[in-house]
Design an enzyme around this catalytic site. Structure first.
Site, PDB file in Angstrom:
ATOM      1  N   HIS A  39       0.841  -1.205   0.000  1.00  0.00           N
ATOM      2  CA  HIS A  39       0.000   0.000   0.000  1.00  0.00           C
ATOM      3  C   HIS A  39       0.874   1.252   0.000  1.00  0.00           C
ATOM      4  CE1 HIS A  39      -3.670   2.326   1.157  1.00  0.00           C
ATOM      5  NE2 HIS A  39      -2.762   3.131   1.677  1.00  0.00           N
ATOM      6  N   GLU A  40       1.817   1.314   0.928  1.00  0.00           N
ATOM      7  CA  GLU A  40       2.661   2.508   1.024  1.00  0.00           C
ATOM      8  C   GLU A  40       3.625   2.603  -0.162  1.00  0.00           C
ATOM      9  OE1 GLU A  40       1.882   4.725   3.021  1.00  0.00           O
ATOM     10  OE2 GLU A  40       0.523   3.532   4.274  1.00  0.00           O
ATOM     11  N   HIS A  91       1.941   4.537  -2.876  1.00  0.00           N
ATOM     12  CA  HIS A  91       2.059   5.984  -2.660  1.00  0.00           C
ATOM     13  C   HIS A  91       3.458   6.473  -3.040  1.00  0.00           C
ATOM     14  CE1 HIS A  91      -1.808   6.352  -0.796  1.00  0.00           C
ATOM     15  NE2 HIS A  91      -1.500   5.677   0.298  1.00  0.00           N
TER      16      HIS A  91
END
Length: 418
Positions: A18-19, A22
């Site tokens: 997920h990170e 980003h």
């Protein structure tokens, strides 16, 4: 220990991917990413690569990517300050020593008259002779305070300088990567375990289960149950679920012969909290590369549909929060999945990944969805919201989420330990 290890691996993977979404798209947009963190709270260890510090933190409750411009810069240099300047080969300032200048004898000590580290990248200062001189600052210059280095963030490297589309993609990329991860896990599951097919046929039979005790065998083709014709797996499981603790008769084909077998499904708690029957049989499978790829996408979509249905029921009051799991509940369910084997754990990890992606996209302040709402408002208005007002909304949203987490965790504790 097996449960703890499973939780660490699964949650570490979900948060990391997920990170990383980003981080990757933020860097593609040219945003300076100061930190990539797994967990919150105090740092356990960290290392720096290029411009980004990678950290593992104590509390494994998520992660974050700290992008330049999202928070106020911590070091503020004003006119009248004495600072030390270190230059690179191009005679641009590469380091700005804020304090402890005596530890940097190579630095030129000057008194600041004007400083702009965002747009013009210049420092105007008086030297020892009282002359006012302008010094050019390198775009990757470091601010050194208490011997800790922080890279400056020119405006073109800050989150707010990018287009609405670039910022929206950098935020959306986190949940997007969770959906991608779910698809990949499910494709791998289908490749190694086989792709489930919608046939009224018995797959693996769990030892000592109601099906095994009754005499059902792998490969049995189910014709009917209680006289009701059965053509698909979904039809078969639906009938079984409707008869917990009730004997039902299976008509099956085995070795070209038709047999009648009486089975009494055991009872368990269903998806929405109601009792349902189960007999301990697995879905039939087949192996196919293209089929596995299709299964990865279709099953991910099925998970998404199921989660949205549950969310809709929660909003309308048809589904109790007692059946919503927090960290303690997820830890417990992960242990149960791990005990059932790697393939069940893979499906559970995929479902969690989809859930994480959807929850993050909900229009809740402090979540990715809430941030996307503000970016959307900016696109409509043609100008950004007041940063202080937006920050206050996100703070209130974060406080609400923490309160909800406490309530759900307390419910988990009552459910599993009291």
């Amino acid at each position: 220990m097996e449960t703890l290890l499973s939780v660490i691996i699964i949650f570490g993977l979900l948060v990391f991917i997920h990170e990383w979404g980003h981080l990757y798209f933020a860097k593609r947009a040219g945003i300076l990413c100061r930190e990539f963190a797994i967990g919150f709270g105090p740092k356990i260890f960290s290392w720096k690569r290029n411009e980004t510090v990678y950290t593992i933190r104590l509390l494994p409750l998520g992660g974050f990517v700290r992008m330049a411009g999202e928070d106020p810069e911590m070091i503020d240099i004003k006119p009248g300050y004495e600072i030390g300047l270190v230059f690179n080969a191009a005679r641009k300032v590469s380091k700005i020593i804020v304090n402890n200048k005596s530890k940097h004898p190579e630095a030129l000590v000057v008194q600041v008259e004007k400083i702009d580290l965002e747009h013009q990248l210049v420092i105007e200062a008086y030297n020892d002779e009282g002359e006012r001189i302008q010094y050019k600052v390198d775009e990757q210059a470091q601010l050194v305070q208490d011997e800790q280095e922080t890279q400056i963030a020119p405006w073109n490297r800050q989150f707010g300088s990018k287009t609405v589309g670039q910022r929206a993609l950098a935020i959306f990329a986190g949940p997007l990567m969770n959906f991608v991860l779910a698809v990949v896990i499910l494709i791998a599951f289908a490749l190694f375990q086989g792709m489930p097919v919608d046939e009224a046929k018995i797959g693996d039979v769990t030892p000592d289960s109601p099906a095994a005790v009754a005499g059902l065998q792998e490969g049995d083709q189910v014709i009917s149950i209680e006289g009701q014709p059965i053509d698909t797996w979904e039809e078969m499981t639906s009938v079984i679920q409707q008869h917990p603790n009730q004997a039902i008769v299976f008509e099956v084909f085995r070795n070209s012969q038709q047999q009648a077998i009486s089975v009494t499904p055991a009872e368990r708690v269903g998806q929405f909290g109601d009792p349902e029957g189960f007999v301990g049989i697995a879905r039939p499978t087949e192996f196919s590369l293209m089929g596995s790829i299709v299964f990865g996408f279709t099953q991910t979509y099925a998970f998404m549909t199921m989660i949205f249905e549950v969310l809709g029921m929660i909003v309308t009051g048809q589904f109790s929060l007692d059946y919503v799991a927090g960290p303690v509940g997820i830890y417990n369910y992960t242990g149960e999945a791990a005990a059932m084997g790697i393939f069940v754990l893979m499906q559970w990890a995929a479902a969690l990944s989809v859930n994480l992606g959807i929850i993050n996209l909900l229009p809740i302040p402090a979540m990715d969805g809430g941030r996307l709402i503000f970016i959307g408002i900016e696109a409509v208005r043609g100008k950004p919201m007041d940063p202080q007002k937006e920050g206050l909304v996100h703070f209130i949203g974060f406080a609400f989420l923490m309160l909800l987490m406490i309530v759900v965790t307390w419910n988990d504790i009552n459910k599993f330990f009291m």
